[in-house]
Motif scaffolding. Structure first.
Motif, PDB file in Angstrom:
ATOM      1  N   GLN A   1       0.833  -1.190   0.000  1.00 35.25           N
ATOM      2  CA  GLN A   1       0.000   0.000   0.000  1.00 35.25           C
ATOM      3  C   GLN A   1       0.875   1.249   0.000  1.00 35.25           C
ATOM      4  O   GLN A   1       2.042   1.204   0.386  1.00 35.25           O
ATOM      5  N   PRO A   2       0.323   2.412  -0.403  1.00 38.09           N
ATOM      6  CA  PRO A   2       1.107   3.659  -0.371  1.00 38.09           C
ATOM      7  C   PRO A   2       1.523   4.013   1.052  1.00 38.09           C
ATOM      8  O   PRO A   2       0.909   3.569   2.027  1.00 38.09           O
ATOM      9  N   PHE A   3       2.560   4.834   1.159  1.00 38.97           N
ATOM     10  CA  PHE A   3       2.956   5.341   2.470  1.00 38.97           C
ATOM     11  C   PHE A   3       1.818   6.177   3.058  1.00 38.97           C
ATOM     12  O   PHE A   3       1.095   6.860   2.317  1.00 38.97           O
ATOM     13  N   PRO A   4       1.655   6.162   4.384  1.00 38.95           N
ATOM     14  CA  PRO A   4       0.658   7.037   4.993  1.00 38.95           C
ATOM     15  C   PRO A   4       0.898   8.498   4.602  1.00 38.95           C
ATOM     16  O   PRO A   4       2.040   8.974   4.615  1.00 38.95           O
ATOM     17  N   SER A   5      -0.166   9.200   4.251  1.00 37.84           N
ATOM     18  CA  SER A   5      -0.024  10.580   3.764  1.00 37.84           C
ATOM     19  C   SER A   5       0.589  11.493   4.818  1.00 37.84           C
ATOM     20  O   SER A   5       1.325  12.427   4.479  1.00 37.84           O
ATOM     21  N   ALA A   6       0.311  11.228   6.097  1.00 39.37           N
ATOM     22  CA  ALA A   6       0.872  12.067   7.154  1.00 39.37           C
ATOM     23  C   ALA A   6       2.390  11.972   7.190  1.00 39.37           C
ATOM     24  O   ALA A   6       3.081  12.958   7.479  1.00 39.37           O
ATOM     25  N   ILE A   7       2.929  10.787   6.886  1.00 42.48           N
ATOM     26  CA  ILE A   7       4.379  10.609   6.880  1.00 42.48           C
ATOM     27  C   ILE A   7       4.993  11.261   5.646  1.00 42.48           C
ATOM     28  O   ILE A   7       6.031  11.935   5.727  1.00 42.48           O
ATOM     29  N   VAL A   8       4.346  11.111   4.511  1.00 46.39           N
ATOM     30  CA  VAL A   8       4.852  11.733   3.281  1.00 46.39           C
ATOM     31  C   VAL A   8       4.870  13.251   3.426  1.00 46.39           C
ATOM     32  O   VAL A   8       5.834  13.923   3.012  1.00 46.39           O
ATOM     33  N   SER A   9       3.846  13.818   4.038  1.00 40.78           N
ATOM     34  CA  SER A   9       3.757  15.272   4.168  1.00 40.78           C
ATOM     35  C   SER A   9       4.828  15.835   5.089  1.00 40.78           C
ATOM     36  O   SER A   9       5.149  17.033   5.012  1.00 40.78           O
ATOM     37  N   GLU A  10       5.396  15.006   5.948  1.00 41.35           N
ATOM     38  CA  GLU A  10       6.429  15.469   6.870  1.00 41.35           C
ATOM     39  C   GLU A  10       7.841  15.362   6.284  1.00 41.35           C
ATOM     40  O   GLU A  10       8.809  15.765   6.926  1.00 41.35           O
ATOM     41  N   GLN A  11       7.966  14.846   5.076  1.00 42.65           N
ATOM     42  CA  GLN A  11       9.287  14.755   4.459  1.00 42.65           C
ATOM     43  C   GLN A  11       9.765  16.161   4.080  1.00 42.65           C
ATOM     44  O   GLN A  11       8.962  17.012   3.691  1.00 42.65           O
ATOM     45  N   PRO A  12      11.060  16.438   4.178  1.00 47.60           N
ATOM     46  CA  PRO A  12      11.571  17.797   3.941  1.00 47.60           C
ATOM     47  C   PRO A  12      11.500  18.206   2.480  1.00 47.60           C
ATOM     48  O   PRO A  12      11.506  17.368   1.591  1.00 47.60           O
ATOM     49  N   GLU A  13      11.418  19.500   2.257  1.00 51.14           N
ATOM     50  CA  GLU A  13      11.433  20.037   0.905  1.00 51.14           C
ATOM     51  C   GLU A  13      12.846  20.323   0.429  1.00 51.14           C
ATOM     52  O   GLU A  13      13.081  20.457  -0.770  1.00 51.14           O
TER      53      GLU A  13
END
Length: 370
Positions: A333-345
């Motif tokens: 399954q895809p990574f949880p969206s909350a974890i993806v959103s916390e990745q640095p820019e």
């Protein structure tokens, strides 16, 4: 009539000559193909992971998805000494570690980077010479490869993730630089200036096309970005992976036999694989399975971690986020969206969370790794 016979005779001679020439080309082509096949096969170094680990491993997925452990070795042996610099005391460590999960349809992949300074439980292992390597309750993740080689790195990763590592792929410094040069370099965009006297990298913000040596410095630098930890370096490595995929896809390499041979020769001289991938046929088969996966079909995160309570220079998996990452891969399954959103820019944002609280003290709200 005699003239007609002479014409027929000339035609037969021409046809015989053409047939002989064609046969010679076929033989030469086959000979060249056999030479290429055996040359590339002879280039590959492989390790029989299955034989060393036995059956005490997580089960393999049955839905068609699979996992590959990709390691970058900092060995200074051979050509590596001239491109790497520094000293490792005669050993090799895995300063780059990525778990690559290929989905059931082989139409996309997820990549989890594991910080080398992550403290993990390292299991008992046996090194390449059959010597026992005692386990440790708290050891840096990259010590597994340093102490017990490929098999110990796989065993430690499987224990950390709960996932079967179906394949193993390792590349060293010199090999990485050669591969980048063979495919024509890599284009990256830096959102922050990078100045690292140790790696020799000096890049202003903006787009840069790097050769092999520069690309190696790019993926190795850490003192020039963020807080100087391994986390900033991981963000650069993620960008490099996508850049290389983009370069391969847009270079026309797959339709250019000369270029393909050059890249194939370079790649096979630069990698170590598990025994199941230790042949040209197996590597080509894997490439065919992955050919539809480009930068846009790749989802990449860093394992969520926090500062270790026992050592401010080390990190530990941040729960429950780290467990959620591995559970997503296990379920395809895809990574949880909350974890993806916390990745640095950008790499300058890559830093662990605040130090973990001491035992018995209340925990502050945790966030995923930046």
């Amino acid at each position: 009539m005699a003239e007609h016979k002479r014409v027929l005779s000339r035609r037969r001679r021409i046809l015989r000559t053409a047939a002989c020439a064609f046969a010679a080309l076929v033989v030469l082509g086959a000979g060249a193909g056999l030479f290429a096949y055996f040359r590339l096969n002879g280039n590959i170094t492989s390790v029989d992971i299955d034989a060393r680990l036995g059956d005490a491993r997580p089960p393999a997925a049955t839905d068609g998805s699979f996992n590959i452990l990709v390691l970058g070795s900092d060995s200074r042996a051979g050509d590596n000494g001239s491109v790497a610099g520094g000293d490792t005391g005669g050993t090799a460590r895995s300063d780059t570690a990525m778990v690559v999960h290929v989905n059931q349809a082989h139409s996309g992949a997820q990549v989890v980077s594991i910080p080398r300074d992550t403290l993990v439980a390292r299991p008992d292992c046996v090194d390449a010479n059959g010597k026992p390597v005692p386990g440790a309750k708290r050891a840096m993740y990259n010590s597994a490869f340093e102490s017990g080689g490929a098999a110990c790195a796989v065993k430690t990763t499987e224990q950390l993730t709960g996932l079967r590592m179906d394949h193993y792929l390792q590349v060293d410094f010199a090999g990485f630089a050669r591969v980048v040069d063979a495919i024509g370099g890599a284009t990256v965009t830096t959102t922050v200036a990078i100045h690292d006297k140790d790696s020799g990298l000096d890049l202003p913000p903006g787009e840069h096309h790097l050769d092999g040596q520069q690309a190696l410095a790019f993926v190795r630098t850490r003192h020039g970005v963020g807080d100087g930890s391994d986390l900033g370096r991981i963000e650069l490595q993620k960008q490099m992976v996508k850049s290389l995929l983009r370069q391969v896809g847009g270079s026309g390499m797959l339709t250019n036999p000369v270029k393909l041979w050059s890249v194939g020769d370079t790649v096979t001289r630069s990698i170590t694989t598990d025994s199941a991938l230790g042949s040209v046929n197996s590597l080509v088969g894997l490439a065919q399975e992955l050919k539809g996966i480009g930068p846009d079909q790749l989802s990449m995160v860093t394992l969520p971690v926090e500062t270790a309570p026992s050592d401010p220079n080390r990190v530990v998996p941040l729960q429950p986020q780290a467990g959620q990452v591995w559970a997503a891969l296990k379920a395809d399954q895809p990574f949880p969206s909350a974890i993806v959103s916390e990745q640095p820019e950008n790499p300058a944002q890559a830093a662990p969370t605040a130090p973990a609280p001491a035992a018995g003290k209340p925990s502050a709200k945790a966030t995923a790794t930046r």
